[in-house]
Design a protein around this motif. Structure first.
Motif, PDB file in Angstrom:
ATOM      1  N   UNK A 141       1.613  -1.334   0.049  1.00 27.19           N
ATOM      2  CA  UNK A 141       0.052   0.331   0.004  1.00 27.19           C
ATOM      3  C   UNK A 141       1.028   1.397   0.301  1.00 27.19           C
ATOM      4  N   UNK A 142       2.301   0.777   0.230  1.00 26.57           N
ATOM      5  CA  UNK A 142       2.991   2.493   0.563  1.00 26.57           C
ATOM      6  C   UNK A 142       4.279   1.822  -0.459  1.00 26.57           C
ATOM      7  N   UNK A 143       4.442   3.068  -1.077  1.00 27.86           N
ATOM      8  CA  UNK A 143       6.251   2.910  -1.976  1.00 27.86           C
ATOM      9  C   UNK A 143       7.591   2.357  -0.692  1.00 27.86           C
ATOM     10  N   UNK A 144       7.195   2.586   0.651  1.00 29.13           N
ATOM     11  CA  UNK A 144       8.483   1.634   1.478  1.00 29.13           C
ATOM     12  C   UNK A 144       7.449   0.942   1.741  1.00 29.13           C
ATOM     13  N   UNK A 145       7.638  -0.473   2.018  1.00 32.89           N
ATOM     14  CA  UNK A 145       7.341  -1.912   2.637  1.00 32.89           C
ATOM     15  C   UNK A 145       8.163  -2.344   2.980  1.00 32.89           C
ATOM     16  N   UNK A 146       8.167  -3.011   4.818  1.00 35.29           N
ATOM     17  CA  UNK A 146       9.480  -3.917   5.299  1.00 35.29           C
ATOM     18  C   UNK A 146       8.843  -5.208   5.560  1.00 35.29           C
ATOM     19  N   UNK A 147       9.868  -6.091   5.895  1.00 34.23           N
ATOM     20  CA  UNK A 147       9.226  -7.365   5.956  1.00 34.23           C
ATOM     21  C   UNK A 147       9.844  -8.252   6.462  1.00 34.23           C
ATOM     22  N   UNK A 181       9.136   8.060  -7.272  1.00 35.63           N
ATOM     23  CA  UNK A 181       9.183   7.203  -7.735  1.00 35.63           C
ATOM     24  C   UNK A 181       9.864   5.840  -8.173  1.00 35.63           C
ATOM     25  N   UNK A 182      10.160   5.336  -7.149  1.00 33.00           N
ATOM     26  CA  UNK A 182      10.624   4.174  -6.807  1.00 33.00           C
ATOM     27  C   UNK A 182       9.736   2.755  -5.579  1.00 33.00           C
ATOM     28  N   UNK A 183       9.882   1.507  -5.904  1.00 30.51           N
ATOM     29  CA  UNK A 183       9.233   1.289  -4.541  1.00 30.51           C
ATOM     30  C   UNK A 183      10.246   0.291  -4.017  1.00 30.51           C
ATOM     31  N   UNK A 184      10.543  -0.178  -2.456  1.00 31.96           N
ATOM     32  CA  UNK A 184      11.044  -0.536  -1.652  1.00 31.96           C
ATOM     33  C   UNK A 184      10.417  -1.563  -0.818  1.00 31.96           C
ATOM     34  N   UNK A 185      11.129  -2.703  -0.847  1.00 33.48           N
ATOM     35  CA  UNK A 185      10.802  -3.800  -0.590  1.00 33.48           C
ATOM     36  C   UNK A 185      12.535  -4.225   0.224  1.00 33.48           C
ATOM     37  N   UNK A 186      11.534  -4.002   1.635  1.00 28.51           N
ATOM     38  CA  UNK A 186      13.615  -4.797   2.689  1.00 28.51           C
ATOM     39  C   UNK A 186      13.187  -5.282   3.231  1.00 28.51           C
ATOM     40  N   UNK A 187      13.703  -5.894   3.948  1.00 26.14           N
ATOM     41  CA  UNK A 187      13.918  -6.934   5.127  1.00 26.14           C
ATOM     42  C   UNK A 187      15.291  -6.492   6.197  1.00 26.14           C
ATOM     43  N   UNK A 188      15.244  -6.091   7.493  1.00 25.56           N
ATOM     44  CA  UNK A 188      16.247  -5.829   8.074  1.00 25.56           C
ATOM     45  C   UNK A 188      17.017  -7.027   8.741  1.00 25.56           C
ATOM     46  N   UNK A 189      16.238  -7.971   8.178  1.00 24.48           N
ATOM     47  CA  UNK A 189      17.283  -9.815   8.733  1.00 24.48           C
ATOM     48  C   UNK A 189      16.788  -9.623  10.304  1.00 24.48           C
ATOM     49  N   UNK A 190      17.056 -11.285  10.951  1.00 25.44           N
ATOM     50  CA  UNK A 190      16.727 -11.422  11.898  1.00 25.44           C
ATOM     51  C   UNK A 190      17.093 -11.348  13.459  1.00 25.44           C
ATOM     52  N   UNK A 191      16.804 -10.415  14.167  1.00 25.56           N
ATOM     53  CA  UNK A 191      17.568 -10.381  15.607  1.00 25.56           C
ATOM     54  C   UNK A 191      17.901 -11.291  16.403  1.00 25.56           C
ATOM     55  N   UNK A 192      16.886 -12.741  16.216  1.00 22.98           N
ATOM     56  CA  UNK A 192      17.162 -14.117  17.358  1.00 22.98           C
ATOM     57  C   UNK A 192      17.976 -15.336  16.662  1.00 22.98           C
ATOM     58  N   UNK A 193      17.442 -15.074  15.047  1.00 19.87           N
ATOM     59  CA  UNK A 193      17.942 -16.095  14.980  1.00 19.87           C
ATOM     60  C   UNK A 193      18.324 -15.856  13.473  1.00 19.87           C
ATOM     61  N   UNK A 205      16.966   0.435  10.850  1.00 22.94           N
ATOM     62  CA  UNK A 205      16.696   2.068  11.048  1.00 22.94           C
ATOM     63  C   UNK A 205      16.220   2.737  10.252  1.00 22.94           C
ATOM     64  N   UNK A 206      14.895   3.461  10.576  1.00 23.25           N
ATOM     65  CA  UNK A 206      13.918   3.634   8.717  1.00 23.25           C
ATOM     66  C   UNK A 206      13.247   5.168   9.608  1.00 23.25           C
ATOM     67  N   UNK A 207      14.386   6.549   8.237  1.00 24.52           N
ATOM     68  CA  UNK A 207      14.278   7.656   8.766  1.00 24.52           C
ATOM     69  C   UNK A 207      13.316   7.938   7.238  1.00 24.52           C
ATOM     70  N   UNK A 208      12.148   8.232   7.985  1.00 24.14           N
ATOM     71  CA  UNK A 208      10.765   8.485   6.411  1.00 24.14           C
ATOM     72  C   UNK A 208      11.565  10.193   6.032  1.00 24.14           C
ATOM     73  N   UNK A 209      11.405  10.682   6.998  1.00 22.51           N
ATOM     74  CA  UNK A 209      11.719  11.957   6.378  1.00 22.51           C
ATOM     75  C   UNK A 209      12.993  12.482   5.578  1.00 22.51           C
ATOM     76  N   UNK A 210      14.027  11.591   5.784  1.00 24.16           N
ATOM     77  CA  UNK A 210      15.223  11.846   4.927  1.00 24.16           C
ATOM     78  C   UNK A 210      15.987  10.846   4.068  1.00 24.16           C
ATOM     79  N   UNK A 211      14.347   9.888   4.063  1.00 21.99           N
ATOM     80  CA  UNK A 211      14.594   9.654   2.951  1.00 21.99           C
ATOM     81  C   UNK A 211      15.413   8.025   2.464  1.00 21.99           C
ATOM     82  N   UNK A 212      15.633   7.444   4.121  1.00 21.31           N
ATOM     83  CA  UNK A 212      17.568   6.718   4.674  1.00 21.31           C
ATOM     84  C   UNK A 212      16.435   5.301   5.307  1.00 21.31           C
ATOM     85  N   UNK A 213      17.277   4.584   5.156  1.00 18.29           N
ATOM     86  CA  UNK A 213      16.827   2.707   5.747  1.00 18.29           C
ATOM     87  C   UNK A 213      18.362   2.254   5.451  1.00 18.29           C
ATOM     88  N   UNK A 214      18.672   2.319   6.989  1.00 19.25           N
ATOM     89  CA  UNK A 214      20.197   1.395   7.505  1.00 19.25           C
ATOM     90  C   UNK A 214      19.278   0.765   8.543  1.00 19.25           C
TER      91      UNK A 214
END
Ligand code: ZN
Length: 246
Positions: A141-147, A181-193, A205-214
């Motif tokens: 539903x949004x240009x940035x999706x985390x999974x 104009x680009x759509x993103x699907x980003x996986x942060x990886x696993x904390x525990x395994x 980290x996701x910083x929507x105002x800065x347009x940055x995912x770390x």
């Protein structure tokens, strides 16, 4: 506004505490959890209580459903099933209820970005290949999706250049500058395994105002997490895999 994004903690208290300390040193405003708080690890009650204390935006994962008793472990392999049954027995009633009440993804966080456990169209689907990534990018539903769910940090993007995939290189984090104009699907990886061959805990980290995912990594006391698994008499393979991140 900086969001701390955690996924697939899997009852690994030592990894969770290391991530929270590392994130606190960098500073953040709000926590987002992509599901699978429990299952596999030896500290389900402490992890649920720690996550609750963060007052996060949170959705459920497949292990949360089974460990809360909402679903039988039909789709689980033997080791996952043994861990889920132990977790169900071990969870305090209030913690089991917290897991049972977790909302289903996808959800939108503050109207800024979307989160899901497996994919935006199926919470239990593993997004590994191009077809699933493309379908998820079109459904989000949004240009940035985390999974989460795959336990492998990765960035998929769909823009004028078509579908692209980027994975962090050995030992390094990855800073993603989001392009209009680009759509993103980003996986942060696993904390525990983690399952990408790097045993360190993964988060983002996701910083929507800065347009940055770390995408970030932090070492944690793996032996202590392994001891918790062995003390609980869970299958030893669950302890061993933490050493190698597989
Ligand atoms: Zn998981």
């Amino acid at each position: 506004m900086r969001y701390l994004v955690l996924s697939d903690i899997h009852a690994n208290l030592q990894a969770l505490e290391a991530v929270l300390a590392d994130a606190a040193a960098a500073g953040y405003d709000r926590t987002v959890v992509l599901g699978d708080l429990v299952g596999y690890g030896g500290d389900p009650n402490a992890v649920v209580e720690r996550v609750r204390s963060l007052e996060p935006v949170v959705i459920r994962g497949n292990h949360d459903k089974v460990c809360a008793g909402l679903e039988p472990p039909h789709t689980f392999n033997m080791v996952a099933r043994i861990a889920a049954e132990w977790t169900l027995q071990t969870l305090a009633p209030a913690n089991r209820q917290y897991l049972a009440d977790l909302p289903l993804g996808p959800q939108t966080v503050d109207g800024r970005f979307e989160i899901c456990h497996g994919s935006p169209y199926d919470e239990d689907l593993y997004v590994f290949d191009e077809i699933e990534a493309q379908q998820s990018l079109r459904t989000a539903a949004r240009p940035l999706c985390l999974f989460g769910h795959t336990h492998v940090p990765v960035q998929w993007s769909l823009g004028p250049a078509g579908l692209e995939m980027t994975a962090p290189r050995d030992g390094d984090g990855l800073v993603i500058e989001l392009v209009e104009g680009v759509r993103y699907l980003i996986n942060p990886g696993s904390v525990g395994q983690p399952r990408d061959g790097d045993p360190r805990a993964a988060y983002a980290f996701v910083e929507p105002d800065a347009g940055r995912v770390s995408l970030r990594r932090v070492a944690y006391p793996v032996e202590a997490a392994q001891a918790a698994i062995l003390n609980a008499e869970l299958p030893a393979v669950l302890a061993r895999r933490l050493s190698v991140g597989r």
